[in-house]
Scaffold this motif. Sequence first.
Motif, short mmCIF file in Angstrom:
data_model
loop_
_atom_site.label_atom_id
_atom_site.label_comp_id
_atom_site.label_asym_id
_atom_site.label_seq_id
_atom_site.Cartn_x
_atom_site.Cartn_y
_atom_site.Cartn_z
N SER A 129 0.91 -1.32 -0.01
CA SER A 129 -0.05 -0.07 -0.13
C SER A 129 0.73 0.84 -0.03
O SER A 129 0.77 2.38 -0.48
N ASN A 130 2.05 1.19 0.45
CA ASN A 130 2.66 1.90 0.85
C ASN A 130 3.95 1.45 1.29
O ASN A 130 4.09 1.16 1.36
N PHE B 42 3.46 -0.02 19.05
CA PHE B 42 3.68 -1.27 18.64
C PHE B 42 5.07 -1.60 19.30
O PHE B 42 5.51 -1.14 19.51
N GLN C 230 5.92 6.54 12.30
CA GLN C 230 6.08 5.50 13.27
C GLN C 230 7.55 5.69 14.34
O GLN C 230 8.36 6.63 13.39
N GLN D 93 8.13 2.82 3.12
CA GLN D 93 8.80 3.92 4.48
C GLN D 93 10.29 3.71 3.69
O GLN D 93 10.48 2.78 4.11
N PHE E 156 8.20 -7.80 13.34
CA PHE E 156 7.15 -6.85 14.65
C PHE E 156 6.55 -8.12 15.48
O PHE E 156 6.97 -9.65 15.35
N GLN F 207 8.02 8.64 2.95
CA GLN F 207 6.47 7.54 3.08
C GLN F 207 6.12 7.23 1.51
O GLN F 207 6.43 9.06 1.17
N GLY G 77 -3.46 2.99 14.47
CA GLY G 77 -3.02 2.01 13.41
C GLY G 77 -3.04 2.01 11.14
O GLY G 77 -2.98 1.03 11.42
N GLY G 78 -3.28 3.02 11.58
CA GLY G 78 -3.60 2.95 9.69
C GLY G 78 -2.15 2.39 9.26
O GLY G 78 -0.71 2.56 9.86
N THR G 79 -1.86 2.53 7.22
CA THR G 79 -0.67 2.15 6.52
C THR G 79 0.04 3.51 6.23
O THR G 79 0.67 3.04 5.39
N GLY H 291 16.23 -6.76 10.87
CA GLY H 291 15.27 -5.22 10.77
C GLY H 291 14.55 -5.31 11.88
O GLY H 291 14.49 -6.60 12.49
N PRO H 292 14.30 -5.00 12.34
CA PRO H 292 13.24 -4.76 13.35
C PRO H 292 12.97 -6.00 12.71
O PRO H 292 11.55 -5.72 11.70
N TYR I 15 8.37 -4.09 18.85
CA TYR I 15 9.82 -4.72 17.60
C TYR I 15 10.58 -5.66 18.48
O TYR I 15 11.46 -4.62 19.43
N SER J 278 -0.82 -5.91 5.00
CA SER J 278 -2.34 -5.52 4.22
C SER J 278 -2.56 -4.43 4.76
O SER J 278 -1.74 -3.27 4.17
N ASN J 279 -3.56 -3.79 5.41
CA ASN J 279 -4.25 -3.01 5.88
C ASN J 279 -3.81 -2.85 7.26
O ASN J 279 -4.58 -1.68 7.76
N THR J 280 -3.02 -3.00 7.99
CA THR J 280 -2.55 -2.99 8.99
C THR J 280 -1.56 -1.82 9.17
O THR J 280 -0.95 -2.04 8.37
N GLY J 281 -1.48 -1.76 10.60
CA GLY J 281 -0.34 -0.77 10.87
C GLY J 281 1.22 -1.53 10.60
O GLY J 281 2.59 -0.89 11.12
N LYS J 282 1.50 -2.44 10.85
CA LYS J 282 2.33 -3.49 11.93
C LYS J 282 3.67 -2.95 9.89
O LYS J 282 2.66 -3.31 8.98
N LEU J 283 4.22 -2.71 10.30
CA LEU J 283 5.72 -2.55 9.56
C LEU J 283 6.00 -3.89 9.25
O LEU J 283 6.84 -4.44 9.93
N TYR K 279 0.81 -5.07 18.46
CA TYR K 279 0.56 -3.80 18.12
C TYR K 279 -1.07 -3.43 19.40
O TYR K 279 -1.77 -4.25 19.67
N HIS L 38 3.68 -2.26 4.53
CA HIS L 38 2.63 -2.44 5.75
C HIS L 38 2.20 -4.15 5.49
O HIS L 38 2.48 -3.83 4.09
N PHE M 158 9.74 -4.73 7.87
CA PHE M 158 11.23 -4.27 7.22
C PHE M 158 11.88 -5.20 6.56
O PHE M 158 11.55 -6.42 6.19
N GLY M 159 12.61 -4.89 5.83
CA GLY M 159 14.25 -5.11 5.23
C GLY M 159 15.47 -5.61 5.79
O GLY M 159 14.99 -5.04 7.06
#
Lengths: 111, 116
Positions: free
Chosen positions: A30-31, B33, B105, A33, B45, A48, B99-101, B42-43, B35, A94-99, B48, A92, A101-102
């Motif tokens: 979806s985006n 969150f 953070q 960062q 998750f 972002q 919790g938006g995308t 990388g961090p 991590y 899906s559509n959650t705030g969970k990131l 949340y 992210h 990371f690479g």
Amino acid sequence: GQQVMQIPQYQHVQEGEDFTTYCNSSTTLSNIQWYKQRPGGHPVFLIQLVKSGEVKKQKRLTFQFGEAKKNSSLHITATQTTDVGTYFCAGHASNTGKLIFGQGTTLQVKP
Amino acid sequence: GAGVSQSPRYKVAKRGQDVALRCDPISGHVSLFWYQQALGQGPEFLTYFQNEAQLDKSGLPSDRFFAERPEGSVSTLKIQRTQQEDSAVYLCASSLAPGGTTDTQYFGPGTRLTVL
């Protein structure tokens, strides 16, 4: 599950040289960062990207988001010693705030 | 405060001990969150919260890990019967909206846990 891969893992450059790190996701994002983590520090948000094909610039840093929204890149022009650190991309899940990371690209700059 | 704070900054535990890691998010931030960052990685998750509700704990590696945020502000990550593989930096992050995308953070300095 969703995976985010980054290459290269390490990059050593001479001060003044350019640097690029690449990020690829197994799924459409979806985006995306980008974060920078200095040695011994914590991730600090850089930027972002949301739109397909989006390009953003911050001084010597150029960020791109791929047309398919599955890949991204960070390019630094004329590196300086202050650019040293690890650069992470994160997407992210899906559509959650969970990131997700690479693994990060660690940049070393030789003066 | 001005940013996310975490305490302690460093924690050394003997294998089998319980530990509690604290996170103070930015005032007014709804989302929090946790991590886990292993050396050179990388961090990853863990969990949340939206206010006091734990909406996602899919990243907690085992039932030895427990997190809470009882009043929707400060959060505590507890690890019971610590193992050597728990050694890592534990990062807390908060964001303003629920919790938006698209939210930024903001990360705290982390707690470096070493299990001997």
